[in-house]
Design an enzyme around this catalytic site. Structure first.
Site, PDB file in Angstrom:
ATOM      1  N   SER A  10      76.616  86.891  -6.474  1.00  0.00           N
ATOM      2  CA  SER A  10      77.647  87.725  -5.861  1.00  0.00           C
ATOM      3  C   SER A  10      78.893  86.884  -5.663  1.00  0.00           C
ATOM      4  O   SER A  10      78.886  85.907  -4.905  1.00  0.00           O
ATOM      5  CB  SER A  10      77.157  88.224  -4.501  1.00  0.00           C
ATOM      6  OG  SER A  10      78.269  88.660  -3.742  1.00  0.00           O
ATOM      7  N   HIS A  36      77.839  89.884 -10.123  1.00  0.00           N
ATOM      8  CA  HIS A  36      77.758  90.956  -9.120  1.00  0.00           C
ATOM      9  C   HIS A  36      79.076  90.968  -8.350  1.00  0.00           C
ATOM     10  O   HIS A  36      79.465  89.971  -7.731  1.00  0.00           O
ATOM     11  CB  HIS A  36      76.578  90.698  -8.178  1.00  0.00           C
ATOM     12  CG  HIS A  36      76.393  91.761  -7.151  1.00  0.00           C
ATOM     13  ND1 HIS A  36      75.687  92.924  -7.390  1.00  0.00           N
ATOM     14  CD2 HIS A  36      76.839  91.861  -5.869  1.00  0.00           C
ATOM     15  CE1 HIS A  36      75.682  93.671  -6.298  1.00  0.00           C
ATOM     16  NE2 HIS A  36      76.383  93.058  -5.363  1.00  0.00           N
ATOM     17  N   ASP A  38      81.317  92.767  -5.487  1.00  0.00           N
ATOM     18  CA  ASP A  38      81.245  93.626  -4.293  1.00  0.00           C
ATOM     19  C   ASP A  38      82.606  94.263  -4.028  1.00  0.00           C
ATOM     20  O   ASP A  38      83.572  93.575  -3.714  1.00  0.00           O
ATOM     21  CB  ASP A  38      80.822  92.788  -3.084  1.00  0.00           C
ATOM     22  CG  ASP A  38      79.340  92.438  -3.139  1.00  0.00           C
ATOM     23  OD1 ASP A  38      78.529  93.353  -3.346  1.00  0.00           O
ATOM     24  OD2 ASP A  38      79.007  91.254  -2.985  1.00  0.00           O
ATOM     25  N   MET A  40      84.623  96.660  -1.624  1.00  0.00           N
ATOM     26  CA  MET A  40      84.560  97.227  -0.261  1.00  0.00           C
ATOM     27  C   MET A  40      85.918  97.826   0.079  1.00  0.00           C
ATOM     28  O   MET A  40      86.954  97.182  -0.145  1.00  0.00           O
ATOM     29  CB  MET A  40      84.226  96.138   0.748  1.00  0.00           C
ATOM     30  CG  MET A  40      82.957  95.364   0.422  1.00  0.00           C
ATOM     31  SD  MET A  40      82.549  94.244   1.757  1.00  0.00           S
ATOM     32  CE  MET A  40      81.208  93.305   1.033  1.00  0.00           C
ATOM     33  N   HIS A  76      79.148  96.725  -7.308  1.00  0.00           N
ATOM     34  CA  HIS A  76      78.480  97.344  -6.159  1.00  0.00           C
ATOM     35  C   HIS A  76      79.573  98.019  -5.329  1.00  0.00           C
ATOM     36  O   HIS A  76      80.344  97.358  -4.632  1.00  0.00           O
ATOM     37  CB  HIS A  76      77.753  96.237  -5.381  1.00  0.00           C
ATOM     38  CG  HIS A  76      77.103  96.703  -4.126  1.00  0.00           C
ATOM     39  ND1 HIS A  76      76.661  95.829  -3.163  1.00  0.00           N
ATOM     40  CD2 HIS A  76      76.811  97.952  -3.650  1.00  0.00           C
ATOM     41  CE1 HIS A  76      76.123  96.516  -2.157  1.00  0.00           C
ATOM     42  NE2 HIS A  76      76.226  97.799  -2.426  1.00  0.00           N
ATOM     43  N   MET A  78      80.868  99.666  -2.493  1.00  0.00           N
ATOM     44  CA  MET A  78      80.702  99.992  -1.064  1.00  0.00           C
ATOM     45  C   MET A  78      81.951 100.752  -0.632  1.00  0.00           C
ATOM     46  O   MET A  78      82.815 100.237   0.101  1.00  0.00           O
ATOM     47  CB  MET A  78      80.486  98.705  -0.273  1.00  0.00           C
ATOM     48  CG  MET A  78      79.083  98.149  -0.491  1.00  0.00           C
ATOM     49  SD  MET A  78      78.928  96.452   0.078  1.00  0.00           S
ATOM     50  CE  MET A  78      79.435  95.579  -1.393  1.00  0.00           C
ATOM     51  N   MET A 158      69.288  97.406  -0.555  1.00  0.00           N
ATOM     52  CA  MET A 158      70.019  96.423   0.258  1.00  0.00           C
ATOM     53  C   MET A 158      69.072  95.764   1.250  1.00  0.00           C
ATOM     54  O   MET A 158      68.290  96.449   1.921  1.00  0.00           O
ATOM     55  CB  MET A 158      71.159  97.099   1.023  1.00  0.00           C
ATOM     56  CG  MET A 158      72.340  97.521   0.171  1.00  0.00           C
ATOM     57  SD  MET A 158      73.112  96.154  -0.730  1.00  0.00           S
ATOM     58  CE  MET A 158      73.753  95.131   0.606  1.00  0.00           C
ATOM     59  N   GLY A 163      78.508  94.930   3.759  1.00  0.00           N
ATOM     60  CA  GLY A 163      79.793  94.634   4.386  1.00  0.00           C
ATOM     61  C   GLY A 163      80.170  93.157   4.378  1.00  0.00           C
ATOM     62  O   GLY A 163      81.338  92.829   4.256  1.00  0.00           O
ATOM     63  N   PHE A 164      79.161  92.302   4.489  1.00  0.00           N
ATOM     64  CA  PHE A 164      79.475  90.877   4.602  1.00  0.00           C
ATOM     65  C   PHE A 164      78.417  90.031   3.900  1.00  0.00           C
ATOM     66  O   PHE A 164      77.232  90.395   3.903  1.00  0.00           O
ATOM     67  CB  PHE A 164      79.546  90.452   6.076  1.00  0.00           C
ATOM     68  CG  PHE A 164      80.630  91.195   6.822  1.00  0.00           C
ATOM     69  CD1 PHE A 164      81.944  90.750   6.797  1.00  0.00           C
ATOM     70  CD2 PHE A 164      80.334  92.377   7.498  1.00  0.00           C
ATOM     71  CE1 PHE A 164      82.950  91.467   7.445  1.00  0.00           C
ATOM     72  CE2 PHE A 164      81.332  93.100   8.145  1.00  0.00           C
ATOM     73  CZ  PHE A 164      82.641  92.641   8.125  1.00  0.00           C
ATOM     74  N   ASP A 192      69.657  92.706  -2.648  1.00  0.00           N
ATOM     75  CA  ASP A 192      70.962  92.112  -2.353  1.00  0.00           C
ATOM     76  C   ASP A 192      71.108  91.865  -0.857  1.00  0.00           C
ATOM     77  O   ASP A 192      71.063  92.807  -0.064  1.00  0.00           O
ATOM     78  CB  ASP A 192      72.040  93.095  -2.848  1.00  0.00           C
ATOM     79  CG  ASP A 192      73.454  92.612  -2.567  1.00  0.00           C
ATOM     80  OD1 ASP A 192      73.625  91.478  -2.135  1.00  0.00           O
ATOM     81  OD2 ASP A 192      74.379  93.414  -2.804  1.00  0.00           O
TER      82      ASP A 192
HETATM   83  O1  LIG Z   1      76.762  93.415  -0.822  1.00  0.00           O
HETATM   84  C1  LIG Z   1      76.712  92.405  -0.193  1.00  0.00           C
HETATM   85  C2  LIG Z   1      77.161  92.386   1.198  1.00  0.00           C
HETATM   86  O2  LIG Z   1      77.584  93.647   1.531  1.00  0.00           O
HETATM   87  C3  LIG Z   1      76.114  91.222  -0.844  1.00  0.00           C
HETATM   88  O3  LIG Z   1      76.357  91.194  -2.242  1.00  0.00           O
HETATM   89  C4  LIG Z   1      76.360  89.908  -0.258  1.00  0.00           C
HETATM   90  O4  LIG Z   1      77.620  89.441  -0.614  1.00  0.00           O
HETATM   91  C5  LIG Z   1      75.316  88.929  -0.683  1.00  0.00           C
HETATM   92  O5  LIG Z   1      75.661  87.724  -0.134  1.00  0.00           O
HETATM   93  P1  LIG Z   1      74.609  86.636   0.318  1.00  0.00           P
HETATM   94  O6  LIG Z   1      73.780  87.242   1.399  1.00  0.00           O
HETATM   95  O7  LIG Z   1      73.797  86.323  -0.887  1.00  0.00           O
HETATM   96  O8  LIG Z   1      75.480  85.540   0.775  1.00  0.00           O
END
Ligand SMILES: O=C(CO)[C@@H](O)[C@H](O)COP(=O)(O)O
Length: 240
Positions: A10, A36, A38, A40, A76, A78, A158, A163-164, A192
């Site tokens: 990611s 990957h 993300d 958002m 992904h 979001m 998930m 979100g983070f 993920d």
């Molecule tokens: O979609 C998400 C968070 O919303 C993920 O893709 C995280 O970014 C994965 O990060 P790590 O937990 O591997 O640092």
């Protein structure tokens, strides 16, 4: 076809100030299978990342520097309105458009159901993924995968609240992965959130074959070794 082990770092955990080299290196030097990405929007999740213009630039840059024209951009989404961004992301180079089930069923546009979204994604030539949050049961996707309907190509379970990056892996989501794997032996099942060397065994044993790892890869001293070890664990479980 039997599922393959796929490691998808990611890029949320990468250095956004050097995004293009971070993406090229993780493919070329460290052996990632997919990227990957993300996305958002600050509505579906309380965070904002990047949109289609940045994805366009990443695609151009990895194709030039990592010779990765056939690589998979796993986006992904979001976002609160997944139907709104289909064309933009197709043009930007997205290969797999993974929307959230929860966003699709609460979309402001009642005409956009998960099954209609899957059709629209396929009509644009992308693969379709359906993501579910930790509190959403796995059986919501069964009607999309059963019977005579246009099916998603992947389900993303998930393992953190979206979100983070950098959150703790939620092992309570593993029974959903196991139920999906038992029912759909050939399905690509992605996990993920909080995946790394300490949690991969649980995910692989439950039956996940597409592993998203942000912090574990981009924060590692030897990202290539981590990618290799994650892949090895998944391959071992798939061959059992
Ligand atoms: O979609 C998400 C968070 O919303 C993920 O893709 C995280 O970014 C994965 O990060 P790590 O937990 O591997 O640092």
């Amino acid at each position: 076809m039997a599922p393959k082990a796929i490691i998808a770092p990611s890029i949320l955990a990468s250095d956004f100030g050097n995004l293009s080299s971070e993406c090229s290196n993780v493919i070329k030097e460290h052996g990632a299978d997919w990227l990957h990405i993300d996305i958002m929007d600050g509505h579906f999740v309380p965070n904002i990342t990047i949109g289609a213009p940045v994805v366009t630039c990443i695609r151009g840059s990895v194709e030039r520097s990592a010779d990765w024209s056939k690589g998979v951009f796993d986006c992904h989404m979001m976002v609160a309105e997944p139907q709104k961004w289909l064309e933009d992301f197709k043009k930007a180079g997205c290969d797999l458009y993974c929307f959230h089930y929860e966003a699709a069923v609460t979309s402001k546009d009642p005409a956009v159901s998960p099954s209609q979204l899957i059709k629209n994604i396929h009509a644009l030539g992308m693969k379709a993924g359906v993501a579910i949050k930790p509190d959403t049961p796995a059986d919501v996707v069964y009607p999309l995968l059963d019977g005579d309907v246009e099916k998603p190509d992947m389900v993303l379970v998930m393992t953190v609240e979206p979100g983070f990056g950098g959150q703790k892996f939620q092992a309570r989501c593993m029974p959903k992965v196991a139920a999906l794997r038992e029912r759909y032996p050939e399905l690509d099942i992605e996990v993920d959130g909080g995946l790394g060397l300490g949690t991969i065994d649980q995910a692989a044993e439950a039956g996940a074959n597409v592993i998203v790892a942000g912090t574990a890869v981009f924060g590692a001293e030897s990202p290539g070794e981590v990618v290799k070890m994650l892949r090895g664990t998944v391959e071992k479980c798939l061959s059992k």
